[in-house]
Design a protein around this motif. Structure first.
Motif, PDB file in Angstrom:
ATOM      1  N   PRO A 178      38.567  64.716  65.949  1.00 55.40           N
ATOM      2  CA  PRO A 178      37.588  64.896  67.035  1.00 55.40           C
ATOM      3  C   PRO A 178      38.145  65.686  68.215  1.00 55.40           C
ATOM      4  N   GLN A 179      39.445  65.587  68.466  1.00 55.97           N
ATOM      5  CA  GLN A 179      40.041  66.374  69.543  1.00 55.97           C
ATOM      6  C   GLN A 179      40.221  67.833  69.125  1.00 55.97           C
ATOM      7  N   ARG A 180      40.399  68.045  67.843  1.00 56.09           N
ATOM      8  CA  ARG A 180      40.656  69.393  67.332  1.00 56.09           C
ATOM      9  C   ARG A 180      39.394  70.246  67.315  1.00 56.09           C
ATOM     10  N   THR A 181      38.233  69.620  67.106  1.00 51.88           N
ATOM     11  CA  THR A 181      37.002  70.391  67.035  1.00 51.88           C
ATOM     12  C   THR A 181      36.612  70.913  68.409  1.00 51.88           C
ATOM     13  N   THR A 182      35.700  71.865  68.450  1.00 48.99           N
ATOM     14  CA  THR A 182      35.291  72.493  69.711  1.00 48.99           C
ATOM     15  C   THR A 182      34.074  71.780  70.288  1.00 48.99           C
ATOM     16  N   TRP A 183      34.193  71.358  71.532  1.00 51.06           N
ATOM     17  CA  TRP A 183      33.106  70.701  72.259  1.00 51.06           C
ATOM     18  C   TRP A 183      32.476  71.707  73.221  1.00 51.06           C
ATOM     19  N   ARG A 184      31.160  71.632  73.366  1.00 51.97           N
ATOM     20  CA  ARG A 184      30.432  72.576  74.217  1.00 51.97           C
ATOM     21  C   ARG A 184      29.315  71.857  74.953  1.00 51.97           C
ATOM     22  N   ILE A 232      30.685  58.990  70.726  1.00 53.23           N
ATOM     23  CA  ILE A 232      31.282  59.403  71.999  1.00 53.23           C
ATOM     24  C   ILE A 232      30.306  60.299  72.764  1.00 53.23           C
ATOM     25  N   ALA A 233      29.708  61.271  72.064  1.00 50.19           N
ATOM     26  CA  ALA A 233      28.782  62.198  72.718  1.00 50.19           C
ATOM     27  C   ALA A 233      27.543  61.477  73.226  1.00 50.19           C
ATOM     28  N   THR A 234      27.031  60.510  72.469  1.00 44.17           N
ATOM     29  CA  THR A 234      25.837  59.777  72.893  1.00 44.17           C
ATOM     30  C   THR A 234      26.078  59.032  74.195  1.00 44.17           C
ATOM     31  N   VAL A 235      27.215  58.352  74.278  1.00 43.26           N
ATOM     32  CA  VAL A 235      27.547  57.613  75.510  1.00 43.26           C
ATOM     33  C   VAL A 235      27.714  58.569  76.681  1.00 43.26           C
ATOM     34  N   ALA A 236      28.421  59.682  76.466  1.00 42.63           N
ATOM     35  CA  ALA A 236      28.649  60.640  77.549  1.00 42.63           C
ATOM     36  C   ALA A 236      27.343  61.280  78.010  1.00 42.63           C
ATOM     37  N   ASN A 237      26.461  61.613  77.085  1.00 47.27           N
ATOM     38  CA  ASN A 237      25.175  62.216  77.465  1.00 47.27           C
ATOM     39  C   ASN A 237      24.315  61.252  78.266  1.00 47.27           C
ATOM     40  N   LYS A 238      24.281  60.003  77.838  1.00 46.51           N
ATOM     41  CA  LYS A 238      23.365  59.022  78.438  1.00 46.51           C
ATOM     42  C   LYS A 238      23.869  58.489  79.762  1.00 46.51           C
ATOM     43  N   PRO A 253      21.268  69.004  80.252  1.00 44.73           N
ATOM     44  CA  PRO A 253      22.217  69.594  79.290  1.00 44.73           C
ATOM     45  C   PRO A 253      22.777  68.490  78.391  1.00 44.73           C
ATOM     46  N   ARG A 254      23.242  68.870  77.220  1.00 43.11           N
ATOM     47  CA  ARG A 254      23.768  67.913  76.264  1.00 43.11           C
ATOM     48  C   ARG A 254      25.177  68.297  75.840  1.00 43.11           C
ATOM     49  N   LEU A 255      25.981  67.277  75.636  1.00 47.64           N
ATOM     50  CA  LEU A 255      27.320  67.479  75.097  1.00 47.64           C
ATOM     51  C   LEU A 255      27.237  67.514  73.578  1.00 47.64           C
ATOM     52  N   VAL A 256      27.734  68.576  72.972  1.00 45.38           N
ATOM     53  CA  VAL A 256      27.698  68.723  71.518  1.00 45.38           C
ATOM     54  C   VAL A 256      29.077  69.171  71.041  1.00 45.38           C
ATOM     55  N   PHE A 257      29.282  69.087  69.741  1.00 44.78           N
ATOM     56  CA  PHE A 257      30.559  69.537  69.177  1.00 44.78           C
ATOM     57  C   PHE A 257      30.322  70.111  67.797  1.00 44.78           C
ATOM     58  N   ASP A 258      31.235  71.001  67.389  1.00 46.06           N
ATOM     59  CA  ASP A 258      31.169  71.580  66.050  1.00 46.06           C
ATOM     60  C   ASP A 258      31.428  70.498  65.018  1.00 46.06           C
ATOM     61  N   PRO A 259      30.768  70.591  63.857  1.00 46.22           N
ATOM     62  CA  PRO A 259      31.021  69.596  62.808  1.00 46.22           C
ATOM     63  C   PRO A 259      32.511  69.468  62.524  1.00 46.22           C
ATOM     64  N   ILE A 260      32.981  68.242  62.469  1.00 40.87           N
ATOM     65  CA  ILE A 260      34.404  68.005  62.243  1.00 40.87           C
ATOM     66  C   ILE A 260      34.781  68.485  60.846  1.00 40.87           C
TER      67      ILE A 260
END
Length: 407
Positions: free
Chosen positions: A55-61, A326-332, A351-358
């Motif tokens: 999860p840390q390696r993938t790209t978050w946007r 993690i993204a759901t909690v951060a978004n909400k 805006p929403r926090l999203v990430f590339d598929p792991i």
């Protein structure tokens, strides 16, 4: 009009039938036990690294999600994240705060180890707007009490007094200032369940077996020294022989001097020696299963490729779910609040926090790059050429004689 009054409750009363029964693993004692497991056992450490690094390696946007440009820019700047669809020509600036999503994500994933992680949200006025300034971890070993409402909602946490503080009162942080990640909640007590909980008994038994294995090797690797006295009636000689045998150790200069007629021999183990190694390997495999990390048990000794592929797919799906939680909690509870506080408004779109598929990030080989450029999927340009030269340790491009750099 329908009655919307809540009549039931979710807060645990007394000792819940769903609660942890092992005292060592009840909050807050569990914090010490789980930290020991990660610190002392290589297999446990491998499991935690295996589930937290992807999860840390993938790209978050930041996905604009139809929100106003100003809102998107504020969230991207405060979390230091790129905006979805940005080609990289506009580098992300910062409001000067101490928040970095990548750093925060590391601490948020500690909830997998301890069951829960608390963060205090700190805002600061910058250029007339309230900006997110800090997401401060409130480590589990500092939490003295978790206060819960009857409906199961979190009210506040209480931290132990600061070391050396004159005022010995606990520090109360209300829920409005908290961001909380809870892993696998079973009881509505906001302590969650550690990913290592199912692995605990295997860790305990494995530790005992490893100590036993060391004793077996030490005791039976050389054999057991046996001293036979020349005179059974001489008690002093028998005592000296016992002391000699007990202190005998293997070594390049090891030796012994015994009276005439006495005998000193190394007696080996008779029969089959039971090795704890197979049991240790079994518990190692069970530890990794606690995180669906069956792929860590593959030893290259053959087997079904289809089974390995299935195990890997299940593991990646579990990592994807962790990232989505993690993204759901951060978004909400973070991004929506950041926007409402900064713009004195309520309501979206946010805006929403999203990430590339792991697992989707792949290393591009020279052969693959050649195929993509020849098929027109990728158009070669100056930036691509410089990246290829850098990646393959090629010298920088120089113009030929009588040729400019852009020719």
């Amino acid at each position: 009009m329908a009655d919307t009054t809540e009549t039931g409750y979710a807060k645990p009363v007394g000792v819940s039938r769903l609660a942890e029964t092992n005292f060592e693993l009840k909050w807050p004692q569990s914090v010490r036990q789980y930290s020991r497991m990660v610190r002392e056992d290589a297999q446990v450490k491998s499991l935690i690294k295996g589930v937290t690094l992807p999860p840390q390696r993938t790209t978050w946007r930041i996905d604009p999600n139809g929100a106003d440009v100003a809102r998107v820019q504020l969230v991207a700047e405060d979390l230091r994240l790129p905006v979805l669809g940005d080609d990289g020509s506009n580098p992300v600036s910062s409001s000067g705060g101490h928040v970095s999503w990548q750093e925060h994500l590391y601490w948020a994933l500690q909830s997998l180890t301890y069951g829960v992680m608390f963060f205090e949200k700190v805002y600061k006025i910058v250029d007339g707007r309230d900006r997110l300034w800090k997401l401060a971890p409130r480590m589990p070993d500092t939490i003295a009490k978790i206060n819960i409402a009857d409906d199961g909602g979190l009210e506040s946490i209480e931290q132990n007094p600061r070391p050396g503080a004159r005022d010995a009162k606990p520090i109360v942080i209300p829920v409005e200032r908290l961001l909380v990640y809870v892993h696998d909640p079973v009881v509505q007590d906001w302590t969650g369940t550690s990913m290592l909980r199912p692995a605990y008994k295997h860790w305990v038994l494995k530790d005992q077996l490893m100590r036993l294995e060391a004793q077996v090797l030490e005791r039976n690797g050389m054999g057991v020294p046996v001293y036979t006295t020349a005179n059974p009636e001489d008690r002093e000689e028998l005592d000296r022989g016992q002391k000699l045998a007990a202190g005998l150790r293997a070594g390049s200069e090891a030796g012994a001097s015994i009276p005439f007629g006495a005998k000193l021999e190394i007696a080996g183990t008779k029969g089959q020696l039971v090795s704890p190694r197979e049991a240790i390997d079994f518990h190692n495999r069970e530890i990794t299963k606690a995180g669906l990390a069956h792929v860590l048990n593959l030893d290259g000794k053959g087997g079904s490729y289809a089974l390995a592929e299935t195990q890997l797919d299940m593991f990646i799906q579990s990592l994807q779910t962790i990232g989505e939680q993690i993204a759901t909690v951060a978004n909400k509870y973070l991004i929506e609040e950041m926007v409402d506080i900064a713009f004195d408004s309520t309501g979206g779109p946010y805006p929403r926090l999203v990430f590339d598929p792991i697992g989707s990030k792949k290393e591009l080989t020279a052969e693959s790059l050649s195929i993509l450029t020849n098929s027109g999927v990728i158009l070669p340009d100056k930036d691509l050429e410089e990246e290829v030269r850098r990646r393959y340790s090629l010298p920088p491009k120089r113009p030929l004689p009588n040729q400019t750099e852009d020719s």
